[in-house]
Scaffold this motif. Structure first.
Motif, PDB file in Angstrom:
ATOM      1  N   VAL A 182       0.829  -1.194   0.000  1.00  0.00           N
ATOM      2  CA  VAL A 182       0.000   0.000   0.000  1.00  0.00           C
ATOM      3  C   VAL A 182       0.869   1.251   0.000  1.00  0.00           C
ATOM      4  N   LYS A 183       0.533   2.219  -0.878  1.00  0.00           N
ATOM      5  CA  LYS A 183       1.105   3.556  -0.784  1.00  0.00           C
ATOM      6  C   LYS A 183      -0.024   4.529  -0.457  1.00  0.00           C
ATOM      7  N   PRO A 184      -0.082   5.000   0.778  1.00  0.00           N
ATOM      8  CA  PRO A 184      -1.131   5.961   1.128  1.00  0.00           C
ATOM      9  C   PRO A 184      -0.829   7.346   0.581  1.00  0.00           C
ATOM     10  N   SER A 185      -1.841   8.204   0.623  1.00  0.00           N
ATOM     11  CA  SER A 185      -1.631   9.615   0.291  1.00  0.00           C
ATOM     12  C   SER A 185      -0.606  10.217   1.245  1.00  0.00           C
ATOM     13  N   GLU A 186       0.155  11.177   0.751  1.00  0.00           N
ATOM     14  CA  GLU A 186       1.107  11.880   1.599  1.00  0.00           C
ATOM     15  C   GLU A 186       0.397  12.588   2.756  1.00  0.00           C
ATOM     16  N   TYR A 187      -0.887  12.922   2.576  1.00  0.00           N
ATOM     17  CA  TYR A 187      -1.633  13.639   3.603  1.00  0.00           C
ATOM     18  C   TYR A 187      -2.150  12.726   4.719  1.00  0.00           C
ATOM     19  N   THR A 188      -2.206  11.408   4.475  1.00  0.00           N
ATOM     20  CA  THR A 188      -2.797  10.498   5.469  1.00  0.00           C
ATOM     21  C   THR A 188      -1.950   9.241   5.672  1.00  0.00           C
ATOM     22  N   SER A 189      -0.657   9.379   5.567  1.00  0.00           N
ATOM     23  CA  SER A 189       0.230   8.216   5.697  1.00  0.00           C
ATOM     24  C   SER A 189       0.352   7.741   7.144  1.00  0.00           C
ATOM     25  N   LEU A 190       0.384   8.661   8.103  1.00  0.00           N
ATOM     26  CA  LEU A 190       0.608   8.262   9.491  1.00  0.00           C
ATOM     27  C   LEU A 190      -0.594   7.522  10.054  1.00  0.00           C
ATOM     28  N   SER A 191      -1.789   8.003   9.768  1.00  0.00           N
ATOM     29  CA  SER A 191      -2.974   7.283  10.225  1.00  0.00           C
ATOM     30  C   SER A 191      -3.099   5.944   9.512  1.00  0.00           C
ATOM     31  N   THR A 192      -2.640   5.840   8.270  1.00  0.00           N
ATOM     32  CA  THR A 192      -2.660   4.560   7.566  1.00  0.00           C
ATOM     33  C   THR A 192      -1.691   3.573   8.205  1.00  0.00           C
TER      34      THR A 192
END
Length: 504
Positions: A182-192
């Motif tokens: 998975v590559k999350p959005s840069e804006y929501t990587s920590l919660s992912t």
């Protein structure tokens, strides 16, 4: 420091690998900024290619060594364990998501709940349908299909619903027997990354999260070790992903933009329609691919509807998502700049803000904007042909139902669509004639884990959820067996003389 902030700091600069949060070898990072306060709350790593290679290799090993041979019951049980773990982590995940992307805490809790429901549904679908038996073409044989996993699937995720969309897609992929990177959005990587910890009981290496920007996503898409791609994002990037996957003959789920119509007819109860339109336009600060972005109202009720919509809009409480609010900020300063430019262009073209139209005056920090009703809109305005992805409700007057349908279909996009009417004939015609993957009649924005989600035109390719969603991540193999191993002389050599061409 809150418990959620401590956990955000714990995963800051890391990736998820080998069933745990792990320090990345990255030498480059970027700040993560709380959109309500503009405070830096962490950093994300720009995962290097060598590390991505290792993660993909580990994912393929785990999928081939363990996961593909798990029974459907065991895979279902594992996904239910993930859902149980998400239930435990819900308060932490909800606060982390609100701090990272800005949505109200209530909406973040809803997102975790929807993730739990979706994972449980995928778990059961994965063990219910593994193929089918059909009547054989030759007596005595057995003909059937098997549904087999693709292998390792790459996921390129958006910021607006980072948890539930990952649950939809990765849940289906895992239920089908695949590994996930998975590559999350840069804006929501920590919660992912925090969300990923709910998968820590799976076979080691089966589920990975690598962070970073476009180069990380490009590596996942182009990599020979990934066998399918799920992308959610913008049209330009979606087209590039689709083209690359086409060249590689790699299956791809592409979900891009929406520009959904919302039709209001005279038979609709106006109080209800106005509340529904406000919710459809402003939920998640309008950052939803199925937001109501083009509101077409019959001329006989136009003015009364606008008045009620303005009333509903003025009721909204705007502020930090951790306070008692209905709408938080946009996710970033970049997104606010883009949105405000679109709004300015609409007003230059003649649209008028009946309420809103700027920034709330009580905030000197954060990327807040007003919830806005635009009137005097015409169908040729850019805002009616591009995704606004912000809290605006542009209203256009139409003379009758036929014009409303024509305007609804006058779009490059075809994701969702809405109509408010109690006229059965109008409702049925709308469901049949609107060019979209989903039509909501008096029930806007709803999802159903048992039914497909997806669109047409520039809104993308493929479907999520339902049996269609799990089939996105598996291939169908045809099997034909003759248990008695008999000769098939009805078409084998030598051909019978009687079947040869007759001579004069």
């Amino acid at each position: 420091m809150s418990d959620a902030l401590e956990h955000i700091k714990r995963v800051s600069g890391n990736i998820y690998r080998g069933g745990r949060i792990a320090r990345s070898a990255a030498t480059q990072t970027q700040d993560v900024i709380d959109p309500a306060t503009e405070e830096v709350i962490g950093v994300i790593a720009e995962t290097p290619t060598s590390e991505i290679d290792d993660c993909i290799a580990e994912a393929n090993k785990a999928q081939k060594t363990w996961w593909k041979d798990y029974s459907a019951v065991d895979r279902a049980h594992a996904l239910h364990q993930t859902a149980d773990r998400l239930e435990e982590l819900k308060p932490l995940l909800a606060e982390a998501l609100t701090r990272e992307m800005g949505k109200p805490y209530k909406e973040s809790v809803d997102e975790v709940n929807w993730s739990i429901h979706s994972l449980r549904h995928s778990a059961e679908i994965g063990r219910v349908d593994m193929g089918r038996v059909m009547g054989p073409a030759v007596a005595g044989q057995m003909h059937y299909t098997l549904k087999v996993p693709l292998g390792t699937v790459a996921f390129i995720m958006p910021f607006n619903f980072p948890m539930v969309l990952l649950a939809w897609e990765a849940g289906a992929a895992l239920a089908a027997g695949n590994a996930c990177v998975v590559k999350p959005s840069e804006y929501t990587s920590l919660s992912t990354l925090l969300f990923a910890e709910a998968f820590d009981h799976l076979p080691e290496g089966l589920f990975h999260v690598v962070t970073g920007g476009g180069d990380v996503g490009r590596t996942l898409v182009e990599h020979s070790g990934t066998h399918g791609v799920a992308f959610t994002g913008s049209v330009p990037v979606g087209r590039r992903v689709s083209a690359t996957c086409g060249d590689l003959m790699k299956p791809a789920l592409i979900e891009t933009s929406g520009n959904d119509p919302f039709i209001v007819m005279p038979s609709a109860p106006l109080d209800m329609a106005a509340r529904a339109a406000a919710f459809s336009a402003y939920m998640n600060c309008g950052q939803i691919c199925v937001s109501a972005e083009r509101i077409y109202v019959h001329q006989d009720i136009h003015d009364a509807f606008v008045e009620k919509l303005v009333e509903e809009t003025k009721k909204l409480r705007i502020g930090n998502g951790l306070d008692k609010v209905d709408m938080g900020p946009l996710v970033s300063s970049k997104e606010r700049d883009r949105y405000e430019a679109l709004m300015a262009k609409a007003q230059e073209a003649g649209a008028r803000a009946a309420t809103g139209g700027g920034r709330p005056g009580e905030f000197n920090r954060g990327w807040f904007v007003d919830a806005t009703v635009l009137t005097d809109c015409t169908p040729d305005m850019d805002i009616f042909h591009n995704e606004s992805f912000g809290p605006v409700a542009p209203v256009c007057r139409v003379k009758d139902f036929d014009e409303a349908l024509m305007r609804a279909n006058d779009s490059r996009f075809g994701l969702g669509s809405n109509i408010y009417t109690t006229n059965l004939s109008e409702a049925i015609r709308a469901t049949e004639e609107i060019q979209a993957g989903m039509v909501w009649v008096n029930a806007p924005l709803l999802d159903n884990d048992a039914g497909p989600f997806g669109g047409s035109k520039l809104s993308g390719l493929g479907r999520q959820l339902g049996p269609e969603g799990i089939d996105t991540f598996r291939e169908t193999k045809m099997i034909m067996i003759d248990p008695d191993c008999v000769a098939q002389d009805f078409w084998w050599f030598p051909y019978a003389d009687a079947e040869m061409h007759p001579k004069d």
